[in-house]
Design an enzyme around this catalytic site. Structure first.
Site, mmCIF file in Angstrom:
data_model
loop_
_atom_site.group_PDB
_atom_site.id
_atom_site.type_symbol
_atom_site.label_atom_id
_atom_site.label_comp_id
_atom_site.label_asym_id
_atom_site.label_seq_id
_atom_site.Cartn_x
_atom_site.Cartn_y
_atom_site.Cartn_z
ATOM 1 N N GLY A 194 0.821 -1.200 0.000
ATOM 2 C CA GLY A 194 0.000 0.000 0.000
ATOM 3 C C GLY A 194 0.860 1.259 0.000
ATOM 4 O O GLY A 194 2.059 1.214 0.306
ATOM 5 N N CYS A 195 0.222 2.375 -0.321
ATOM 6 C CA CYS A 195 0.957 3.637 -0.439
ATOM 7 C C CYS A 195 1.390 4.160 0.924
ATOM 8 O O CYS A 195 2.548 4.514 1.135
ATOM 9 C CB CYS A 195 0.107 4.667 -1.175
ATOM 10 S SG CYS A 195 -1.576 4.835 -0.529
#
Lengths: 369, 369, 369, 369
Positions: free
Chosen positions: A149-150
């Protein structure tokens, strides 16, 4: 030439994959998957691609696509890939998943935080967590990569050296993260309208955001790896095979915020230092892990990361300040959520899997202003 | 490898030149000129270039630089290049000027609108107006190229086919243009502070903006060229040599506006059509001039340009609507003022001069969002 | 105490009505109408109203509401009010309609531009066009007021003195307008997402925007009124009763643009002057009509309107520049689309109808920054 | 009618004071002080005030002004007021200082963090810290009020009940704050240009921001006050008179961030709870202190503050989430830095001093969007 298919190519992350792959000299896109825009010209969905991409969007069908593509990127909602993945697909193509389906080794945790049943638990062991800098060797041989994920990439890379070297009290970690609005995706929700986001900032998902267990799991592995030479993926495997040995050695507070800008994530991380470390002590540890990492830039002393300096690029900028008064360290990490936080890292994973130079197609400098 | 020197590399346009040239496989930057930051690391002025550009800023000295560089880009204030240019420089290096010094063939007009004396009138004849699509052949042999202004490029390219084909009444042209704030440059002025620009729009330089005569001159040449095969530069030379033959056949209203965004220019152009032309009539003329121009995208019927679709790229998007009620045509053109409106076009000019593929280093797709 | 009911109180314009009426000492809100949020706390829909508005949203029912309210504001989609209005309602309460249902006197034009049948043509004659400064006396006695559109108010007020005094060639009028995004309303559409609007500008509805005929009709009345003392409403009535006498004496080009900001409209208007008027000539005419208008501010010479200077207020800022070169005048007008362009003007209409000071509740200075 | 003079009326906070006082029925502005714009029309500096404020800016002269004004607001750089204040001024007028000169009781701390000598230490004892909700009674009798900082007000009010009730471990407090750009003031600095701030977020002043000791001092007093009925000001006096009794019982990490928006501050505060408190336990404590505070809105369970919901108003929105996993509480507070964080609170202080209703002139609802 690597043939690449993209499932979910009309989401923001999917479109960024398109942009990056168009500039990659050893890959070509063979399939623009999209549920919502089947048969529509891709360039009618994303006007920037007019006269650049001629293809129309195609229905998602992994079982067919896998025969035409060497690599499949799935930029899809949670649960999609777990619902369709099978041996046929994995035998025919590498899969790089930008959703969360195979990020968490502990499916109990997955089902608790995501509130959906995991339908492909048999592939969790095999899936490699695609944080390239920390799992490089494992990624090279992977069939299935779980692209991080970011928020997670920013947070883990910011704290990793400190946690791995046991320099901070893992019970004191607070991560206050800020994200541009592209992270919310391209669905038509009232909360994401221009006038609702502009001229405001808010915290959301306080104590409940799904990236929390992902950060905890990976930093947990880092802590357990300690001064061994293991990569996180290997530690993860060990934890899975011997649940008692693992467990989660750390819990954090992670609070995401929505910022009125398109791109960028800034994570401001706080932790108590275990000792009276100096700037040089800490710098040495960051250098130890990141000096040779071309996409991780530990900034000069006194210069803190700003998201504008990484926009459009695959860089992560990191720096820290030690607060002698409180005994805490403050670490900031910044990246572009669309690139290093999603599509760029996915291409970096592709490069690793296919034995290409890791930076191929990823050397574009940040765009400013 | 073409050796490129940049005077004014620490302005926004100069920095964009750096970004583009870094991705150009046949050019390398040999000199980062800057008056304000001599001896400072370039990457301390622009954090995006950290670990990408190692050089320090150097004093501007064209007479020295010309010996080390094959091409010199001057991204400098009006009057600078005219004040220093000489034969030594032009014999040693090609010069591509991003300022207005050599854009106007009529120096009276220059001195009236810019309110400074022109100190190098002897080079005005030689200078080629670097609007690549319209002056391609002349540019190839040029020593000195006057890179067009950002508003100008948008406006001229939007109206050029209509004016050249005498399809509009040149006495009725109104150009209402909107620009992002990077066009205002990187100087610390109160009017450009975040809180002064954000959440507002205004017209400025109403009836007095300096890009007005530049648009008029070039569209004037287009009108005069008519159905000949001459390029604008050639017509310009003829006008100069025989002042009576030229004169300015058209006057326009040009109104720029400041928009709260970083990049992008949109020009909305209005003119009365000389006849009851249909969509197909007009489309045929745009196709005639632009069909083979890879950086000019005439959009599909009904799709109007938006600056977001060209951001970070060298494209100009153009489209038009005919208003049968009023007999007017409305043409919109959009580009990124930093790229096709400045640094990208400058590199396109460099490619033409040095016989490289015109698109080299300029194929990056627009970045969205 | 005037009892006010609001139909459509959960749209942006409806909410702005709430905000303004809360500060109005002679009015109280008795009904928060909303189709989408029936029974939900108003403050859960608009968090700014927490602990300020305690009411819940109620179903829209004009036939009931009219018995409880002295005035009903309808901030509803086109066609709604025309579909429900009846004598019972108008006998019980004054109606101020923020939609377009009763703005156009020519229902053919309405049906052509709005593409819906008009279901209450019997009330078109009676309805008064609520542009307060131009129809003050007619409004005072009205039962049904058609509150003007936001673009329309800006455009008409900007050009009105010039058209009424026959100083411009009405065949040459071009209005290039720019609006903040709140004008697009609060519905969850992809095109209005933050990332789609931010960092971009575009024209939309080119040659087809529905405010075009509204501007044409009212400026047409102004032209016909000429040097009589009639207000526009009266001229409109005359045109209706004798269609031949009316017709539309002018056609314009109106092009709206979407700007990445919340509030504000700027209209940049162009027209050929009928004579060589000086600044003083034109200024005298603006003064003639606007000198005593407290909500219209004709700025000092050389100062052009900016939307930031009117934000949150009921002011319209106007100024002009004469271009001697082209014989055109450029007039800019700026207002806050939510206030003078919608809710503020609606309250101004209410004040007129109920014999209150016209500025009551409307004296808040613009908020900056 | 209270006569108010404003020193520094052309800064952002000064201008906001003007805006608020214009709507205050018992106050009038008698002096628009400004060093930079002497003799210029105030409305030429702030176009929003055109035709609203007719006055010209006057030179700052407190010794004269104090004879004409009942209250003087100083919205000036640090050190200014301390350099000029004297008995003559304080005998003639009340002084409400928006700078930091009299906020810190410990001048050693002041001189260390602000790096300037304090030139009026004799008035530090007398000055009352103007956080209205916590020092109401002391403010009423004050001659000199130190209006709190914007970050400070947000942070203190967010954590005050928890600290005063000893519910959190004061050694674990982390405050991660985010501010709009108006907080940086109206000086022409490169770092505050539109293109430098837009589309980015950064931390600044990490571990060194000057609001840190102010928060520590006041929360320290809150901790010391504990379950007594003392207000913070009284505790502060005691600490001063008996340095040994005081000292600073808590140290925090405070990290401000710059957000691309005009107004608004959000403080996200973290601390370990001293016990397994439930939501109801904590809610009861917030209610105890804030239930009757009209400008403090403790939101409904599950609703977290967003700066958009307080913009333009004097409200502070607060809410919290307990994280059972980590034993931490996360408290968010939001306010408008120009209003409750500066000018609004200053007027609230004025109201208290002059015996007016505390909310007079401050009841404007938040403006959205």
């Amino acid at each position: 030439m690597i043939k690449a298919g993209i499932i979910g190519s009309t989401g923001y992350a999917g479109q960024e994959l398109v942009r990056i792959l168009l500039g990659h000299k050893d890959a070509e896109i063979v399939w623009y998957g999209s549920r919502s825009y089947v048969d529509e010209a891709y360039s009618s969905v994303y006007g920037n691609m007019f006269e650049i991409v001629d293809a129309a969007c195609m229905d998602d069908n992994l079982d067919e696509l896998c025969k035409k593509a060497d690599v499949i990127f799935t930029a899809t909602p949670q649960g999609y890939l777990a619902g369709v993945i099978n041996e046929n697909i994995l035998e025919n193509a590498k899969v790089i998943d930008l959703s969360a389906d195979f990020r968490l080794k502990d499916t109990d945790v997955y089902e608790k935080w995501y509130k959906i049943d995991h339908k492909a638990k048999q592939y969790i062991d095999e899936a490699v967590y695609g944080l390239c800098e920390l799992n490089r060797e494992s990624i090279k041989g992977a069939r299935l990569v779980a692209n991080p994920g970011c928020y997670t990439t920013t947070s883990i890379l910011s704290l990793y050296p400190l946690v791995r070297e046991h320099m901070v009290d893992t019970d004191t970690i607070v991560i206050d993260a800020k994200s541009g609005t592209s992270g919310a995706g391209r669905s038509a929700k009232l909360a994401n309208l221009y006038c609702e986001v502009n001229e405001s900032i808010k915290a959301y998902g306080v104590t409940t955001h799904r990236h929390t267990p992902e950060i905890e799991e990976q930093l947990g592995y880092a802590f357990l790896a300690g001064n061994t030479s293991k990569d996180l993926s290997t530690v993860g495997q060990e934890c899975i095979s011997d649940k008692n040995a693992g467990g989660n050695p750390l819990l954090i507070n992670f609070t995401p915020h929505l910022v009125p800008m398109n791109r960028g994530i800034l994570a401001t991380c706080y932790a108590k230092l275990n000792d009276k470390y100096t700037y040089d002590d800490v710098k040495a540890v960051y250098d130890k892990y990141y000096k040779n990492e071309q996409f991780i830039r530990v900034l000069n002393k006194g210069v803190m990361p700003e998201t504008r300096w990484v926009e459009g690029s695959n860089y992560v900028d990191i720096n820290f300040v030690i607060d002698e008064r409180t005994g805490r360290i403050v670490v900031c990490g910044a990246l572009d959520n669309m690139v290093k936080g999603a599509a760029g890292q996915a291409v970096q994973n592709m490069n690793l899997i296919f034995g290409l130079p890791e930076n191929e197609g990823l050397l574009m400098p940040p765009v400013f202003p």
